[in-house]
Design an enzyme around this catalytic site. Structure first.
Site, PDB file in Angstrom:
ATOM      1  CG  HIS A   7       9.036  -5.917  -4.157  1.00  0.00           C
ATOM      2  ND1 HIS A   7       8.063  -6.666  -3.521  1.00  0.00           N
ATOM      3  CD2 HIS A   7       8.425  -4.751  -4.475  1.00  0.00           C
ATOM      4  CE1 HIS A   7       6.930  -5.979  -3.471  1.00  0.00           C
ATOM      5  NE2 HIS A   7       7.124  -4.809  -4.045  1.00  0.00           N
TER       6      HIS A   7
ATOM      7  NE  ARG B 219       8.660  -8.354   0.797  1.00  0.00           N
ATOM      8  CZ  ARG B 219       9.355  -8.984  -0.147  1.00  0.00           C
ATOM      9  NH1 ARG B 219      10.201  -9.937   0.177  1.00  0.00           N
ATOM     10  NH2 ARG B 219       9.212  -8.647  -1.415  1.00  0.00           N
TER      11      ARG B 219
ATOM     12  CE1 TYR C 140     -15.534  27.258  -1.761  1.00  0.00           C
ATOM     13  CE2 TYR C 140     -15.282  24.909  -1.290  1.00  0.00           C
ATOM     14  CZ  TYR C 140     -15.187  26.236  -0.895  1.00  0.00           C
ATOM     15  OH  TYR C 140     -14.747  26.539   0.357  1.00  0.00           O
TER      16      TYR C 140
ATOM     17  CE  LYS D 282       3.997  -1.325   1.526  1.00  0.00           C
ATOM     18  NZ  LYS D 282       4.999  -1.766   0.544  1.00  0.00           N
TER      19      LYS D 282
ATOM     20  NE  ARG E  89      10.644  -0.522  -4.383  1.00  0.00           N
ATOM     21  CZ  ARG E  89       9.451  -0.841  -3.884  1.00  0.00           C
ATOM     22  NH1 ARG E  89       8.404  -0.059  -4.115  1.00  0.00           N
ATOM     23  NH2 ARG E  89       9.276  -1.928  -3.145  1.00  0.00           N
TER      24      ARG E  89
ATOM     25  CB  CYS F  93     -15.691  21.059   0.414  1.00  0.00           C
ATOM     26  SG  CYS F  93     -17.145  21.729  -0.406  1.00  0.00           S
ATOM     27  CG  MET F  94      -9.762  20.480   3.159  1.00  0.00           C
ATOM     28  SD  MET F  94      -8.796  21.845   3.805  1.00  0.00           S
ATOM     29  CE  MET F  94      -8.073  22.523   2.321  1.00  0.00           C
ATOM     30  CG  ASP F  95     -12.767  20.652   5.919  1.00  0.00           C
ATOM     31  OD1 ASP F  95     -11.688  20.039   5.932  1.00  0.00           O
ATOM     32  OD2 ASP F  95     -12.854  21.892   5.817  1.00  0.00           O
TER      33      ASP F  95
HETATM   34  C1  LIG Z   1       4.533  -2.935   0.026  1.00  0.00           C
HETATM   35  C2  LIG Z   1       5.434  -4.088  -0.152  1.00  0.00           C
HETATM   36  C3  LIG Z   1       4.935  -5.395  -0.080  1.00  0.00           C
HETATM   37  C4  LIG Z   1       3.455  -5.711   0.001  1.00  0.00           C
HETATM   38  O1  LIG Z   1       2.925  -5.620  -1.303  1.00  0.00           O
HETATM   39  P1  LIG Z   1       1.417  -6.048  -1.637  1.00  0.00           P
HETATM   40  O2  LIG Z   1       1.361  -6.028  -3.121  1.00  0.00           O
HETATM   41  O3  LIG Z   1       0.520  -5.023  -1.019  1.00  0.00           O
HETATM   42  O4  LIG Z   1       1.200  -7.390  -1.075  1.00  0.00           O
HETATM   43  C5  LIG Z   1       5.840  -6.427  -0.124  1.00  0.00           C
HETATM   44  N1  LIG Z   1       7.167  -6.199  -0.256  1.00  0.00           N
HETATM   45  C6  LIG Z   1       7.667  -4.960  -0.364  1.00  0.00           C
HETATM   46  C7  LIG Z   1       9.143  -4.786  -0.524  1.00  0.00           C
HETATM   47  C8  LIG Z   1       6.828  -3.863  -0.340  1.00  0.00           C
HETATM   48  O5  LIG Z   1       7.337  -2.637  -0.472  1.00  0.00           O
END
Ligand SMILES: *Cc1c(COP(=O)(O)O)cnc(C)c1O
Length: 375
Positions: free
Chosen positions: A164, A222, A268, A42, A136, A316-318
């Site tokens: 999670h 995950r 700046y 992600k 969550r 700065c920004m860039d």
């Molecule tokens: C982002 C996420 C992960 C990965 O988490 P890490 O701590 O980066 O390994 C796993 N499960 C869910 C639901 C997440 O949102």
């Protein structure tokens, strides 16, 4: 994939695919019996670039991914990524066409959302999110009746269920007891489902979960941040952690080197005032590229020609300024390393995250879209 097929002109990301492969091997060795990696790619693979990372993972035999949004999943499919792609977050019903068109798997955030999905009459593959204490998304693990009703929905094919861990990175007996409670609640629910003949794939482990609680098992791990060779905080690593290798570097160019005389200010607010006659390098990267502005005024640095130059004045920004008085050979066109190695020296993502008062996850995922990346 050759690394040379993209522009390293102004400011860019480099990926060390050997390190990614090393991390995959190390993490695979920790997987409990029957468990496979489902890397979290992600947020553009935590700023690394979702497509090159997922493509390399596919090449290494990874056949499951998780993303945050349906658009992220669609992008992977359009680039030829194969295997299961789980959308971890909410998808508005208007966007569900992406889920079916690109053969994604949608997370069910609660019973009401499942009912909404059912009403669309789209044939959807789903994983049910279960809340075991993070509060969550997810149906509470105690809500067996509501969860069973989701299994009974005609248009939904429930292929998975997950929860999670929210304190798997925490130290001490309290965090360990909470995590153990989450696992017990989750596996208790899964057992109830199995007793009724349902066998969804079940997953619970994130990075710290796999590193510290592999005994909580599951069909997938995950793993996000650890795959990129980091943890959220330097102190999350303990002595028993396997060696992980950072995958990403960020580099930019020296655009211009200027004399700055003692007493002259720069940038700046003229917040930097030279204490001696010296030289300032202008580097082609700024906060719009994800370099935190809080690294201004000496709190951050860059590597040029194997040596460290402090960032001076306000970012700065860039562009940003570095004091290269001690690196007199510095010339326009030189490479400046913002994250990564240069000879003996290294600037880690930890260093930037700490200076910015945040975690590596935020720092990396906010790297800007203007950075050139391997494709
Ligand atoms: C982002 C996420 C992960 C990965 O988490 P890490 O701590 O980066 O390994 C796993 N499960 C869910 C639901 C997440 O949102």
């Amino acid at each position: 994939m050759p690394e040379t097929n993209y522009e390293k002109g102004r400011a860019w990301v480099e990926l060390d695919m050997e390190s990614l492969g090393h991390n995959v091997s190390v993490l695979r060795a920790l997987l409990p019996e029957g468990c496979r990696l489902m890397p979290a790619v992600k947020a553009n693979a935590y700023g690394h670039g979702a497509v090159p990372v997922a493509r390399e993972l596919n090449r290494l035999g990874v056949q499951a991914f998780c993303v945050a949004t349906a658009e992220e999943g669609a992008q992977l499919r359009r680039s030829g990524i194969t295997g299961e792609i789980l959308v971890l977050g909410y998808t508005h019903p208007r966007r569900l066409g992406l889920v079916t068109q690109f053969e994604l798997t949608q997370s069910v955030v609660d019973f009401e959302y499942a009912a909404l999905l059912e009403q669309t009459s789209l044939p959807l593959r789903v994983h049910i999110a279960v809340d075991t204490g993070m509060h969550r998304i997810g149906e509470r693990s105690g809500q067996l009746t509501r969860i069973l009703k989701i299994f009974h929905m005609r248009n939904l094919q429930v292929t998975g269920i997950f929860t999670h861990l929210c304190v798997s990175d925490g130290r001490g007996a309290e965090a360990e007891a909470f995590t153990s409670g989450q696992a017990a609640a989750f596996w208790g629910l899964v057992d109830e489902l199995r007793r009724r003949g349902y066998r969804p794939r079940a997953h619970i482990l994130n990075s710290c979960g796999l590193l510290r609680y592999p005994m909580y098992g599951g069909d997938y791990a995950r793993v996000g941040i650890a795959l990129y060779g980091l943890l959220s905080r330097r102190e999350d690593a303990d002595g028993t952690m396997p060696e992980l290798r950072p995958v990403l570097s960020v580099k930019a160019r020296v655009a211009h080197v200027a004399e700055l005389l003692a007493g002259e200010g720069a940038g700046y607010g003229l917040s930097y005032v030279a204490g001696r006659d010296g030289r300032i390098a202008v580097i082609t990267i700024g906060y719009a590229d994800g370099i935190p502005r809080s690294l201004s005024c000496g709190r951050g640095g860059v590597l040029i020609r194997g040596r460290r130059a402090p960032i001076v004045g306000r970012i700065c920004m860039d562009q940003l300024l570095a004091d290269v008085t001690e690196i007199p050979e510095t010339a326009s066109g030189d490479t400046a390393v913002l994250i990564g190695r240069d000879g003996e020296l290294e600037i880690s993502a930890y260093e930037l995250a700490e200076a910015d008062g945040t975690i590596t996850n935020e720092l990396l995922s906010r790297l800007g879209s203007r950075l050139s990346r391997p494709n």
